[in-house]
Structures are given as structure tokens and as C-alpha cells.
Motif scaffolding. Structure first.
Motif, PDB file in Angstrom:
ATOM      1  N   ALA A  54       0.826  -1.204   0.000  1.00 47.19           N
ATOM      2  CA  ALA A  54       0.000   0.000   0.000  1.00 47.19           C
ATOM      3  C   ALA A  54       0.865   1.261   0.000  1.00 47.19           C
ATOM      4  CB  ALA A  54      -0.942  -0.004   1.203  1.00 47.19           C
ATOM      5  N   HIS A  55       1.792   1.354   0.935  1.00 45.45           N
ATOM      6  CA  HIS A  55       2.562   2.590   1.061  1.00 45.45           C
ATOM      7  C   HIS A  55       3.620   2.724  -0.038  1.00 45.45           C
ATOM      8  CE1 HIS A  55       0.394   4.042   4.467  1.00 45.45           C
ATOM      9  NE2 HIS A  55       0.315   2.771   4.845  1.00 45.45           N
ATOM     10  N   SER A  56       4.039   1.618  -0.618  1.00 45.74           N
ATOM     11  CA  SER A  56       4.896   1.704  -1.807  1.00 45.74           C
ATOM     12  C   SER A  56       4.113   2.344  -2.947  1.00 45.74           C
ATOM     13  CB  SER A  56       5.396   0.317  -2.215  1.00 45.74           C
ATOM     14  OG  SER A  56       6.314  -0.188  -1.267  1.00 45.74           O
ATOM     15  N   ASP A  60       8.084  11.807  -8.325  1.00 42.11           N
ATOM     16  CA  ASP A  60       8.265  11.940  -9.780  1.00 42.11           C
ATOM     17  C   ASP A  60       8.844  10.672 -10.399  1.00 42.11           C
ATOM     18  OD1 ASP A  60       7.284  14.526  -9.692  1.00 42.11           O
ATOM     19  OD2 ASP A  60       9.284  15.444  -9.610  1.00 42.11           O
ATOM     20  N   GLU A  61       9.720   9.985  -9.676  1.00 43.57           N
ATOM     21  CA  GLU A  61      10.386   8.804 -10.208  1.00 43.57           C
ATOM     22  C   GLU A  61       9.536   7.548 -10.098  1.00 43.57           C
ATOM     23  OE1 GLU A  61      11.400  10.739  -7.732  1.00 43.57           O
ATOM     24  OE2 GLU A  61      13.239  11.729  -8.350  1.00 43.57           O
ATOM     25  N   GLY A  62       8.410   7.617  -9.382  1.00 41.96           N
ATOM     26  CA  GLY A  62       7.451   6.525  -9.293  1.00 41.96           C
ATOM     27  C   GLY A  62       7.983   5.245  -8.683  1.00 41.96           C
ATOM     28  N   MET A  63       7.367   4.131  -9.094  1.00 39.72           N
ATOM     29  CA  MET A  63       7.686   2.836  -8.510  1.00 39.72           C
ATOM     30  C   MET A  63       9.132   2.392  -8.746  1.00 39.72           C
ATOM     31  SD  MET A  63       6.501   0.653  -6.428  1.00 39.72           S
ATOM     32  CE  MET A  63       4.721   0.779  -6.379  1.00 39.72           C
ATOM     33  N   ALA A  68      -3.079   0.730  -6.511  1.00 39.87           N
ATOM     34  CA  ALA A  68      -3.025   1.922  -7.375  1.00 39.87           C
ATOM     35  C   ALA A  68      -4.300   2.738  -7.228  1.00 39.87           C
ATOM     36  CB  ALA A  68      -2.808   1.514  -8.835  1.00 39.87           C
ATOM     37  N   GLN A  69      -5.450   2.071  -7.178  1.00 38.65           N
ATOM     38  CA  GLN A  69      -6.713   2.784  -6.981  1.00 38.65           C
ATOM     39  C   GLN A  69      -6.737   3.458  -5.613  1.00 38.65           C
ATOM     40  OE1 GLN A  69      -9.595  -0.311  -7.620  1.00 38.65           O
ATOM     41  NE2 GLN A  69      -9.756   0.133  -9.810  1.00 38.65           N
ATOM     42  N   ALA A  70      -6.268   2.732  -4.606  1.00 43.53           N
ATOM     43  CA  ALA A  70      -6.246   3.305  -3.255  1.00 43.53           C
ATOM     44  C   ALA A  70      -5.310   4.508  -3.198  1.00 43.53           C
ATOM     45  CB  ALA A  70      -5.823   2.245  -2.242  1.00 43.53           C
ATOM     46  N   SER A  71      -4.196   4.457  -3.935  1.00 41.71           N
ATOM     47  CA  SER A  71      -3.258   5.586  -3.901  1.00 41.71           C
ATOM     48  C   SER A  71      -3.896   6.843  -4.474  1.00 41.71           C
ATOM     49  CB  SER A  71      -1.958   5.247  -4.629  1.00 41.71           C
ATOM     50  OG  SER A  71      -2.151   5.106  -6.005  1.00 41.71           O
TER      51      SER A  71
END
Length: 184
Positions: free
Chosen positions: A68-70, A78-81, A167-170
Motif C-alpha cells: 500500500a505505502h509503496s 516523480d520517479e514513481g515505482m 493503485a486505486q487506493a493511492s
């Protein structure tokens, strides 16, 4: 399946969401704390603070909180996953600031034991530009997420089955914050 009946469909309320709904009178203060620590006004970005939470959760092997927190960190950096994955793999080689690297070392020490935070770790963070507030909140984020990780795993709750859920939760977290979790 969770160790106790949380009164919710676990597939709809994975991880910590089920326990928060089971006992909203304790869930609300926990969410208030997370809202302040991870989203409130701060010199560290929300993405950096989420990254600290994700890093500690990964070290604690809490699948739900780490995932989740990732995702929440990736959505706000900006650099994302790719950056989040690099930090999980090796924070000393990840392309992050020296200050954030020093704060992650403090978070890692807290994850083992609060007593593992040394004056040298704190001084190293200060040398890299960390303020007392940033050091304080790093320790508190790390300590809080050790508790959250144990809460989730101690009740045997399940992570989301669909990786897309994170992703939806983020998106919800970035837009509305943590407090509406009890309302959904």
C-alpha cells in the motif's frame, strides 16, 4: 482469513481497513496520526514520508502495508515505482538525497529497536541537512508503522488480492487523504 470476525468482507476491506472498521473508536485516532505524519504540512514531501513508511513495512515483511505505502509513495514521487523498488532493494545505492538516505538509516534502526537510534545516526542526518522535526517525524513514522504492521499481521488480515487495488487506493489517498477510510 483474519483471526477474528471483523464484520466485513476482507476482499473489500483488505489489510488494516478491516480492523479500522471493526473498532472505529480506535481506528479514527490511528488515521488521524497517519494523516498528520504522512500528509500534513512538512518539509519532507508526502512521497518521501510514504517512502519511509513503505521502507519500514518492507523490513517488517508486512505485505499489505509495504504494498500500500509503496504505491502511495510511487504516486507522489516523480520517479514513481522504480525509485520505490530501488529504495527497498538498496537504499544506499538508490538515487535519493543524502538527507533522505540518512533518515532511512534512522528508520531502519527504529525498526530493529528504538535503542538502535544512535547519536551518530542523528548527527549524520543533521550533517546532511535534516532538521530536528524531520528526525523526530522519521522516528515516529517508523515506530508507528512497526505498530501498524504488527496490527495488520497480528490479526491475520489479508493483503489485497488484486495488485491494481493499491493503485486505486493511492489515487483516493492522494485526493482525499486517510480520514475517509472509515467512511468508505
Amino acid at each position: 482469513m483474519a483471526h477474528i470476525d471483523l464484520g466485513v468482507q476482507e476482499s473489500e476491506f483488505p489489510g488494516i481497513r478491516g480492523p479500522l472498521r471493526f473498532r472505529p473508536e480506535t481506528g479514527r485516532p490511528l488515521l488521524d496520526l497517519v494523516e498528520v505524519l504522512l500528509r500534513g504540512p512538512h518539509s519532507l514531501t508526502a512521497g518521501e514520508r510514504e517512502l519511509i513508511a513503505a521502507y519500514v513495512s518492507g523490513r517488517n515483511e508486512c505485505t499489505y502495508c509495504c504494498s500500500a505505502h509503496s504505491a502511495y509513495a510511487a504516486a507522489q514521487l516523480d520517479e514513481g515505482m522504480p525509485l520505490v523498488d530501488q529504495v527497498h532493494a538498496d537504499p544506499d545505492r538508490a538515487p535519493i538525497s543524502a538527507k533522505l538516505r540518512a533518515l532511512l538509516r534512522i528508520a531502519a534502526a527504529v525498526q530493529v529497536s528504538g535503542r538502535d537510534v544512535t547519536a551518530d545516526l542523528v548527527q549524520a542526518a543533521r550533517t546532511e541537512g535534516a532538521t530536528d522535526l524531520e528526525i523526530h517525524d522519521t522516528v515516529l513514522i517508523a515506530a508507528a508503522f512497526c505498530m501498524f504492521n504488527r496490527y495488520v499481521d497480528g490479526l491475520g488480515t489479508l493483503p489485497a488480492a488484486d495488485p491494481g487495488w493499491y493503485a486505486q487506493a493511492s489515487e483516493r489517498i492522494a485526493t482525499h487523504g486517510y480520514l475517509p477510510v472509515l467512511d468508505r
